[in-house]
Design an enzyme around this catalytic site. Structure first.
Site, PDB file in Angstrom:
ATOM      1  N   LYS A  22       0.840  -1.220   0.000  1.00  0.00           N
ATOM      2  CA  LYS A  22       0.000   0.000   0.000  1.00  0.00           C
ATOM      3  C   LYS A  22       0.866   1.258   0.000  1.00  0.00           C
ATOM      4  O   LYS A  22       0.657   2.155  -0.820  1.00  0.00           O
ATOM      5  CB  LYS A  22      -0.902   0.005   1.243  1.00  0.00           C
ATOM      6  CG  LYS A  22      -1.515   1.353   1.522  1.00  0.00           C
ATOM      7  CD  LYS A  22      -2.049   1.416   2.934  1.00  0.00           C
ATOM      8  CE  LYS A  22      -2.077   2.728   3.540  1.00  0.00           C
ATOM      9  NZ  LYS A  22      -1.300   3.427   4.367  1.00  0.00           N
ATOM     10  N   ASN A  23       1.825   1.334   0.898  1.00  0.00           N
ATOM     11  CA  ASN A  23       2.571   2.585   1.014  1.00  0.00           C
ATOM     12  C   ASN A  23       3.508   2.808  -0.165  1.00  0.00           C
ATOM     13  O   ASN A  23       3.915   3.940  -0.432  1.00  0.00           O
ATOM     14  CB  ASN A  23       3.308   2.650   2.358  1.00  0.00           C
ATOM     15  CG  ASN A  23       2.330   2.895   3.497  1.00  0.00           C
ATOM     16  OD1 ASN A  23       1.195   3.321   3.263  1.00  0.00           O
ATOM     17  ND2 ASN A  23       2.721   2.605   4.718  1.00  0.00           N
ATOM     18  N   CYS A 116      -4.748   8.707   8.607  1.00  0.00           N
ATOM     19  CA  CYS A 116      -5.123   8.111   9.898  1.00  0.00           C
ATOM     20  C   CYS A 116      -4.949   9.104  11.040  1.00  0.00           C
ATOM     21  O   CYS A 116      -3.991   9.880  11.057  1.00  0.00           O
ATOM     22  CB  CYS A 116      -4.257   6.880  10.157  1.00  0.00           C
ATOM     23  SG  CYS A 116      -4.761   5.464   9.186  1.00  0.00           S
ATOM     24  N   ARG A 121       0.410  15.280  12.384  1.00  0.00           N
ATOM     25  CA  ARG A 121       1.209  14.817  11.239  1.00  0.00           C
ATOM     26  C   ARG A 121       1.541  16.020  10.355  1.00  0.00           C
ATOM     27  O   ARG A 121       0.992  16.181   9.265  1.00  0.00           O
ATOM     28  CB  ARG A 121       0.442  13.737  10.460  1.00  0.00           C
ATOM     29  CG  ARG A 121       0.104  12.532  11.316  1.00  0.00           C
ATOM     30  CD  ARG A 121      -0.626  11.460  10.550  1.00  0.00           C
ATOM     31  NE  ARG A 121       0.259  10.700   9.686  1.00  0.00           N
ATOM     32  CZ  ARG A 121      -0.153   9.762   8.849  1.00  0.00           C
ATOM     33  NH1 ARG A 121      -1.445   9.466   8.766  1.00  0.00           N
ATOM     34  NH2 ARG A 121       0.700   9.108   8.089  1.00  0.00           N
ATOM     35  N   ASP A 305       3.891   0.925  12.120  1.00  0.00           N
ATOM     36  CA  ASP A 305       2.655   0.390  11.522  1.00  0.00           C
ATOM     37  C   ASP A 305       2.334  -1.021  12.019  1.00  0.00           C
ATOM     38  O   ASP A 305       1.220  -1.500  11.841  1.00  0.00           O
ATOM     39  CB  ASP A 305       2.758   0.380   9.991  1.00  0.00           C
ATOM     40  CG  ASP A 305       2.837   1.779   9.417  1.00  0.00           C
ATOM     41  OD1 ASP A 305       2.600   2.744  10.173  1.00  0.00           O
ATOM     42  OD2 ASP A 305       3.150   1.913   8.219  1.00  0.00           O
ATOM     43  N   ARG A 397      -9.141   0.572   3.729  1.00  0.00           N
ATOM     44  CA  ARG A 397      -8.219   1.559   3.147  1.00  0.00           C
ATOM     45  C   ARG A 397      -6.902   0.909   2.754  1.00  0.00           C
ATOM     46  O   ARG A 397      -6.266   1.313   1.791  1.00  0.00           O
ATOM     47  CB  ARG A 397      -7.894   2.642   4.189  1.00  0.00           C
ATOM     48  CG  ARG A 397      -8.890   3.748   4.269  1.00  0.00           C
ATOM     49  CD  ARG A 397      -8.315   4.888   5.064  1.00  0.00           C
ATOM     50  NE  ARG A 397      -7.015   5.275   4.528  1.00  0.00           N
ATOM     51  CZ  ARG A 397      -6.096   5.959   5.186  1.00  0.00           C
ATOM     52  NH1 ARG A 397      -6.320   6.357   6.406  1.00  0.00           N
ATOM     53  NH2 ARG A 397      -4.944   6.275   4.624  1.00  0.00           N
TER      54      ARG A 397
HETATM   55  C1  EPZ Z   1       4.394   7.022   6.256  1.00  0.00           C
HETATM   56  O1  EPZ Z   1       3.713   8.172   6.757  1.00  0.00           O
HETATM   57  C2  EPZ Z   1       3.341   5.956   6.115  1.00  0.00           C
HETATM   58  N1  EPZ Z   1       2.306   6.425   5.222  1.00  0.00           N
HETATM   59  C3  EPZ Z   1       2.756   5.624   7.471  1.00  0.00           C
HETATM   60  O2  EPZ Z   1       1.903   4.516   7.303  1.00  0.00           O
HETATM   61  C4  EPZ Z   1       3.880   5.217   8.433  1.00  0.00           C
HETATM   62  O3  EPZ Z   1       3.343   5.065   9.714  1.00  0.00           O
HETATM   63  C5  EPZ Z   1       4.973   6.291   8.466  1.00  0.00           C
HETATM   64  O4  EPZ Z   1       5.421   6.586   7.113  1.00  0.00           O
HETATM   65  C6  EPZ Z   1       6.165   5.908   9.305  1.00  0.00           C
HETATM   66  O5  EPZ Z   1       6.727   4.738   8.792  1.00  0.00           O
HETATM   67  C7  EPZ Z   1       2.481   6.325   3.911  1.00  0.00           C
HETATM   68  O6  EPZ Z   1       3.487   5.848   3.421  1.00  0.00           O
HETATM   69  C8  EPZ Z   1       1.376   6.817   3.062  1.00  0.00           C
HETATM   70  P1  EPZ Z   1       6.689  10.233   8.312  1.00  0.00           P
HETATM   71  P2  EPZ Z   1       4.405   9.583   6.730  1.00  0.00           P
HETATM   72  O7  EPZ Z   1       6.736  11.465   7.514  1.00  0.00           O
HETATM   73  O8  EPZ Z   1       5.231   9.708   5.517  1.00  0.00           O
HETATM   74  C9  EPZ Z   1       6.805  13.624  11.696  1.00  0.00           C
HETATM   75  C10 EPZ Z   1       0.001   3.203   7.707  1.00  0.00           C
HETATM   76  O9  EPZ Z   1      -0.581   2.725   8.706  1.00  0.00           O
HETATM   77  N2  EPZ Z   1       6.850  14.591  10.595  1.00  0.00           N
HETATM   78  O10 EPZ Z   1       7.842   9.292   8.217  1.00  0.00           O
HETATM   79  O11 EPZ Z   1       3.374  10.587   6.999  1.00  0.00           O
HETATM   80  C11 EPZ Z   1       5.479  12.903  11.799  1.00  0.00           C
HETATM   81  O12 EPZ Z   1       4.540  13.659  12.511  1.00  0.00           O
HETATM   82  C12 EPZ Z   1       0.534   4.594   7.728  1.00  0.00           C
HETATM   83  O13 EPZ Z   1       0.142   2.583   6.644  1.00  0.00           O
HETATM   84  C13 EPZ Z   1       7.059  15.929  10.864  1.00  0.00           C
HETATM   85  O14 EPZ Z   1       7.178  16.349  12.015  1.00  0.00           O
HETATM   86  O15 EPZ Z   1       5.360   9.442   7.995  1.00  0.00           O
HETATM   87  C14 EPZ Z   1       5.865  11.620  12.469  1.00  0.00           C
HETATM   88  O16 EPZ Z   1       5.941  11.831  13.857  1.00  0.00           O
HETATM   89  C15 EPZ Z   1       0.108   5.455   8.823  1.00  0.00           C
HETATM   90  N3  EPZ Z   1       7.118  16.815   9.815  1.00  0.00           N
HETATM   91  C16 EPZ Z   1       7.270  11.346  11.942  1.00  0.00           C
HETATM   92  O17 EPZ Z   1       7.739  12.594  11.441  1.00  0.00           O
HETATM   93  C17 EPZ Z   1       6.992  16.409   8.523  1.00  0.00           C
HETATM   94  O18 EPZ Z   1       7.047  17.256   7.626  1.00  0.00           O
HETATM   95  C18 EPZ Z   1       7.376  10.322  10.831  1.00  0.00           C
HETATM   96  O19 EPZ Z   1       6.432  10.649   9.806  1.00  0.00           O
HETATM   97  C19 EPZ Z   1       6.785  15.044   8.257  1.00  0.00           C
HETATM   98  C20 EPZ Z   1       6.717  14.147   9.314  1.00  0.00           C
END
Ligand code: EPZ
Length: 420
Positions: A22-23, A116, A121, A305, A397
């Site tokens: 998915k991701n 989610c 985020r 995840d 989803r």
């Molecule tokens: C991806 O989300 C995945 N989603 C998430 O999967 C997964 O949990 C996550 O990566 C971590 O592995 C998709 O790929 C669509 P991040 P993403 O940016 O890219 C903070 C699932 O269940 N952050 O690595 O949004 C953020 O708040 C989902 O399949 C900032 O502060 O994750 C978090 O605490 C849910 N500023 C951390 O970084 C930013 O600009 C990691 O988020 C971006 C992120």
């Protein structure tokens, strides 16, 4: 509105194949907009997030056909760079259209993404990356307005934290930029590597994906490509946990065992047996499980995840488990639901203290997000009686035919309409 009904206590046994990631899918589909020619993407999961992206790309002007896991994206008709609000709030990955549209047209208007509900985020790092590559970016009334009238220009992107989405957006925006880009502190997740492989198959020149420094040599044009996405790491893990939860014997085929090392190690520590082959993993579990401690980390650490399905399993492990969620602030909502099923859990800030109980009992519960839904399915498989899970749309989803796969292995799962 549907609910899922699970009669617990059935042992899962047999062979099941894993779907496309998915991701990965939700990054690769927007990436196809960067091509000057049609792309064919294979091994895509038939899940709601993919259908929402099809709608988004179609409304932007692309022609998209999707059948039997194969998608043909023809981006030549795209003439609009405004992503519709009513679709973008449904998924986080709508943010990838920022990098893809900026990279292709030097212009994008993308509403702040949904996804989610697992804590704040922000997208500040995505915006920082776009600015580092020459875009002017403003946030007004919940919409990111970005433009680079002279086109994107390669540059150094220093990510303050390791972010999957920020890394992906930076790669998307950089691969057609003028000049070279270096992304420092990049995420190393398998889907970051898969996206780089897809872009390279279109003629991009990306090196270092899978390490914390990614180098992109911008190309003037990208061509069409046929590419198959990698298997879903999180679905593989969910099925592994389901096998252990049912004290079953399940072989998951078509997966990449090296992506699963963090989970395999924890299942072994709990007393399950895990055997890895080239593209299959067999999980067997006979006796009681032992409690373990888990800290979620970026890849190759334990994935956030899988924290939710894993904490569901730990509620019946012997002893006290400490789980620390380091990525998201509010990714424990499933545990509140599971207390109705007899689990003993306390959450203090980012740490869940789980006192294992001998068994769970069925109750009506609600999924609050995608992986919370998966966690409640695991709990339902372990519980005595019939567990009713509401909000099944969260599960749809991100999991392709989850109950069909589990039923095939011996689970008793059906769907019914929710009473109003
Ligand atoms: C991806 O989300 C995945 N989603 C998430 O999967 C997964 O949990 C996550 O990566 C971590 O592995 C998709 O790929 C669509 P991040 P993403 O940016 O890219 C903070 C699932 O269940 N952050 O690595 O949004 C953020 O708040 C989902 O399949 C900032 O502060 O994750 C978090 O605490 C849910 N500023 C951390 O970084 C930013 O600009 C990691 O988020 C971006 C992120």
């Amino acid at each position: 509105m549907e609910k899922m009904l699970i009669t617990g206590g059935q042992r899962l046994e047999g062979v099941v194949s894993v779907s496309g990631g998915k991701n990965t899918a939700v990054a690769i589909i927007p990436a196809a907009l960067l091509s000057d020619e049609p792309c064919v993407i294979e091994n895509l999961p038939d899940i709601n997030d993919v259908h929402v992206l099809i709608q988004m790309l179609t409304e932007l002007g692309a022609t998209v056909e999707f059948e039997d896991g194969v998608m043909r994206v023809d981006p030549r008709g795209v003439s609009c760079w405004q992503v519709p609000q009513r679709l973008s709030h449904r998924m986080r990955a709508s943010s990838y259209l920022l990098g893809a549209l900026l990279g292709r047209f030097g212009r994008a208007e993308v509403p702040l993404p949904g996804g989610c509900d697992i804590g704040p985020r922000p997208v500040d790092q995505h915006i920082k990356a776009m600015r580092a590559l020459g875009a002017q970016v403003e946030e007004r009334f919940g919409v990111i307005h970005a433009r680079a009238p002279e086109g994107m220009v390669g540059g150094d992107v220093f990510l303050d934290i390791v972010t999957v989405g920020g890394t992906i957006n930076a790669m998307l925006a950089a691969c057609r930029a003028r000049g070279n880009t270096v992304i420092y502190n990049a995420a190393k997740e398998p889907h970051v590597v898969d996206l780089a492989n897809f872009l390279n198959s279109m003629g991009a020149r990306i090196k270092g994906a899978g390490t914390d420094i990614i180098r992109v040599r911008g190309q003037e044009r990208l061509h069409g490509s046929t590419y198959a996405v990698i298997p879903d790491q999180i679905e593989t893990g969910t099925l592994m946990i389901a096998a252990a939860a049912s004290h079953g014997d399940v072989t998951i085929t078509g997966c990449i065992p090296t992506h699963m090392e963090a989970l395999s190690a924890k299942l072994l520590e709990m007393g399950a047996k895990v055997d890895e082959k080239d593209d299959a993993i067999r999980v067997r579990s006979i006796g009681a499980h032992r409690a373990v401690n888990i800290k979620t980390q970026v890849y190759p650490g334990f994935p956030t995840d899988l924290q939710q399905p894993m904490t569901a399993l730990l509620t019946t492990a012997k002893g006290t488990s400490l789980v620390t969620e380091n990525i998201y602030e509010q990714r424990y909502k499933h545990l509140a639901e599971m207390q109705r099923m007899g689990s003993h859990v306390r959450v203090m800030d980012r740490v869940a203290i789980i006192e294992g109980v001998p068994g769970l009992s069925a109750a009506p519960v609600y999924a609050s997000d995608l992986r919370a839904g998966a966690a409640l399915v695991i709990a339902g498989l372990m519980a005595e009686g019939v567990t009713e899970i509401g909000n099944t749309h969260f599960i749809d989803r991100g999991y392709e035919h989850l109950e069909t796969k589990l039923s095939f292995l011996g689970a008793k799962i059906t769907r019914a309409q929710m009473e109003i």
